[in-house]
Write an enzyme that holds these catalytic residues in place. Structure first.
Site, PDB file in Angstrom:
ATOM      1  N   HIS A  75      -3.011  -3.195  -2.311  1.00 22.77           N
ATOM      2  CA  HIS A  75      -3.151  -1.787  -2.689  1.00 22.77           C
ATOM      3  C   HIS A  75      -1.819  -1.036  -2.618  1.00 22.77           C
ATOM      4  O   HIS A  75      -1.415  -0.567  -1.553  1.00 22.77           O
ATOM      5  CB  HIS A  75      -4.181  -1.148  -1.745  1.00 22.77           C
ATOM      6  CG  HIS A  75      -4.625   0.218  -2.161  1.00 22.77           C
ATOM      7  ND1 HIS A  75      -5.757   0.805  -1.627  1.00 22.77           N
ATOM      8  CD2 HIS A  75      -4.121   1.131  -3.027  1.00 22.77           C
ATOM      9  CE1 HIS A  75      -5.928   2.005  -2.151  1.00 22.77           C
ATOM     10  NE2 HIS A  75      -4.934   2.234  -2.997  1.00 22.77           N
ATOM     11  N   PHE A  78       2.889   2.019  -7.442  1.00 21.71           N
ATOM     12  CA  PHE A  78       4.315   2.026  -7.758  1.00 21.71           C
ATOM     13  C   PHE A  78       4.650   2.990  -8.906  1.00 21.71           C
ATOM     14  O   PHE A  78       5.791   3.017  -9.385  1.00 21.71           O
ATOM     15  CB  PHE A  78       4.829   0.610  -8.009  1.00 21.71           C
ATOM     16  CG  PHE A  78       5.006  -0.196  -6.726  1.00 21.71           C
ATOM     17  CD1 PHE A  78       4.996   0.426  -5.475  1.00 21.71           C
ATOM     18  CD2 PHE A  78       5.190  -1.572  -6.766  1.00 21.71           C
ATOM     19  CE1 PHE A  78       5.166  -0.306  -4.298  1.00 21.71           C
ATOM     20  CE2 PHE A  78       5.368  -2.313  -5.587  1.00 21.71           C
ATOM     21  CZ  PHE A  78       5.348  -1.679  -4.358  1.00 21.71           C
ATOM     22  N   ASN A 110      -3.513   4.429 -11.450  1.00 21.56           N
ATOM     23  CA  ASN A 110      -3.513   5.894 -11.561  1.00 21.56           C
ATOM     24  C   ASN A 110      -2.099   6.420 -11.784  1.00 21.56           C
ATOM     25  O   ASN A 110      -1.621   7.309 -11.092  1.00 21.56           O
ATOM     26  CB  ASN A 110      -4.141   6.543 -10.309  1.00 21.56           C
ATOM     27  CG  ASN A 110      -3.381   6.222  -9.038  1.00 21.56           C
ATOM     28  OD1 ASN A 110      -2.716   5.202  -8.946  1.00 21.56           O
ATOM     29  ND2 ASN A 110      -3.475   7.093  -8.048  1.00 21.56           N
ATOM     30  N   ASP A 308      -1.872   0.928   0.710  1.00 21.09           N
ATOM     31  CA  ASP A 308      -2.126   2.135  -0.081  1.00 21.09           C
ATOM     32  C   ASP A 308      -0.849   2.968  -0.194  1.00 21.09           C
ATOM     33  O   ASP A 308      -0.873   4.200  -0.106  1.00 21.09           O
ATOM     34  CB  ASP A 308      -3.291   2.964   0.489  1.00 21.09           C
ATOM     35  CG  ASP A 308      -3.743   4.068  -0.469  1.00 21.09           C
ATOM     36  OD1 ASP A 308      -3.308   4.062  -1.628  1.00 21.09           O
ATOM     37  OD2 ASP A 308      -4.517   4.950  -0.038  1.00 21.09           O
TER      38      ASP A 308
END
Ligand code: NCD
Ligand code: ZN
Ligand code: ZN
Length: 458
Positions: A75, A78, A110, A308
């Protein structure tokens, strides 16, 4: 493979193994013990032999250094592509990964624009070889059912956002979710879910600090989102992102899915950080909840550790809490922070290795996360005597900040990607050898090999 006896009529000649071209000597973790070992690697960077003593090729001797399989981070964000002026891309992100001991990342969709169409996915894939220093698995965002079979031939997996978070990917309506899950299960590809149910968010005045962010997006919203997802088909290859409570963890575990905890939910809490540096989705929880989550992680009951990594510009994090974006950087500091917990005697090295390397490798079905023949020679050299104080200035994140300022970390002294050194003496020395990777695809959709569930897999 045992050599067959030669010279017998009717027997095929023995299959030639590719020759060992280099040997790493050091100590490895084996059945819970640190023992001396030598690792033979072929010209393609694949481990061919592991033994007490190997000969016949140039050796690198790491002495007392511990050789560990590199981390696999399921997760990261970048931010590639993004508009000019962004504080991250595949180059800067994969440099931080390399320095933090991570040899492969799942990169989330995203971005700006988001990876929602085949054309954008193909553009993204084309960007990777020219930029990446470690391997990248590009995921596509889930929007409509029709797009899933179009994206599936090229995507490494799918990401479903059930609530608004960074980026412009509107969550699907509740009644669309079952159809989406069925469609994705049919592709055999992994589905990672951001599980927060916005209908359980508290309405009211703008949150001013992490404690209020926790109340605004409470743990119940995770549990409620999970109830919907866990109705999905049995063969869904499910991985739940950033689980923050033991209750949520238990729900996914009982269903038989994979899930991750992040370093920030394991190490930070609403009483440890009070400004927008601690704003993240799902929110940091109370110190009590954090401790419970940490205890489960320590006990090996949380299958995966993932960063994350969500770098937002410092300027945006220094604005008013309610206006600041959610997310914290972490790909460079994740393993070093946790290796320091190992050094301090709070968690076993084997438990960390399983969560950061072995189980993510298993979940993806790729030859990562073990020092054994057939696995890629993605290796770290760790020296527990070399601690370093973490500061934004000494890290490589262009976003320019870290929530772990002043914490101690144990950074890998060396990192080798498929047998080639990318970190030496803690400094980055890599080349753009990162590859586009996709998970192992079974011929018929089914769950991944024992989907990283139990604490006992080795
Ligand atoms: C992530 C980001 O900024 O991309 N932010 C976050 O708070 N975790 C998105 C996400 O994972 O939800
Ligand atoms: Zn998320
Ligand atoms: Zn994320």
């Amino acid at each position: 493979m045992p050599a067959r006896p030669r010279g017998r009529i009717g027997r095929p000649p023995p299959v030639e193994e590719p020759p060992v071209e280099r040997i790493y000597a050091g100590r490895i973790l084996r059945r819970g013990r640190i023992t001396p070992a030598e690792i033979g690697v072929d010209g393609d960077g694949i481990i061919r032999r592991v033994a007490k003593d190997l000969k016949g090729a140039p050796r690198q001797d790491f002495g007392e250094g511990i050789l560990l399989p590199s981390g696999v981070d399921l997760h990261v964000h970048f931010r590639d592509p993004s508009p000019p002026g962004a504080v991250e891309d595949l180059s800067t992100g994969t440099v931080q990964a390399a320095l933090g001991g991570i040899a492969a990342v799942v990169d989330m969709p995203n971005t700006d624009p988001p990876i929602t169409t085949l054309a954008r996915l193909e553009e993204k894939i084309a960007r990777i070889p020219a930029r990446a220093f470690v391997d990248v698995l590009p995921y596509a965002a889930v929007t409509t059912r029709e797009r899933i079979p179009l994206l599936a031939p090229r995507a490494a997996g799918f990401k479903l956002y059930l609530s608004p978070t960074t980026g412009d990917i509107p969550p699907p309506a509740g009644e669309e979710v079952p159809g989406l899950l069925t469609e994705i299960a049919g592709t055999g590809l992994p589905l990672h879910v951001h599980a927060e149910d916005p209908s359980s968010f508290a309405q009211g005045k703008a949150p001013r600090e992490p404690r209020e962010w926790d109340l605004a997006r409470p743990p119940e919203s995770e549990e409620s989102a999970l109830r919907g997802i866990l109705k999905g088909p049995d063969h869904l290859r499910l991985h739940v992102a950033h689980v923050t409570t033991t209750k949520a963890a238990q729900m996914v575990r009982e269903w038989g899915g994979s899930f991750e905890a992040t370093p920030h939910h394991l190490l930070l809490s609403t009483s440890r950080i009070r400004n927008a540096m601690g704003k993240v989705n799902p929110p940091l929880r109370t110190e009590e909840r954090r401790r419970e989550l940490w205890e489960e992680f320590r006990a090996g009951k949380i299958p995966v550790l993932a960063s994350d990594h969500a770098p937002h510009p410092l300027g945006e994090k220094e604005t008013r809490f309610d206006l600041a974006p959610a997310g914290v950087p972490g790909v460079e500091t994740m393993l070093p922070l946790l290796l320091e917990r190992v050094r301090a005697g709070e968690i076993e090295l084997g438990t960390l290795w399983r969560a950061a390397s072995r189980r993510p490798g298993l979940f993806l079905g790729l030859p990562w996360g073990r020092i054994a023949p057939g696995y890629e020679a993605n290796l770290l050299v760790v020296d527990f005597r070399q601690r370093r104080r973490i500061s934004a200035r000494s890290l490589h994140a262009p976003c320019g900040w870290t929530p772990y300022e002043g914490w101690e970390g144990i950074f890998p002294v060396e990192h080798h990607l498929r047998g080639e050194r990318i970190v030496e003496d803690g400094e980055f020395v890599g080349r753009r050898r990162g590859r586009v990777r996709r998970p192992f695809e079974p011929e018929s959709p089914r769950r991944p090999p024992a989907a990283a569930q139990g604490p006992r897999d080795r």
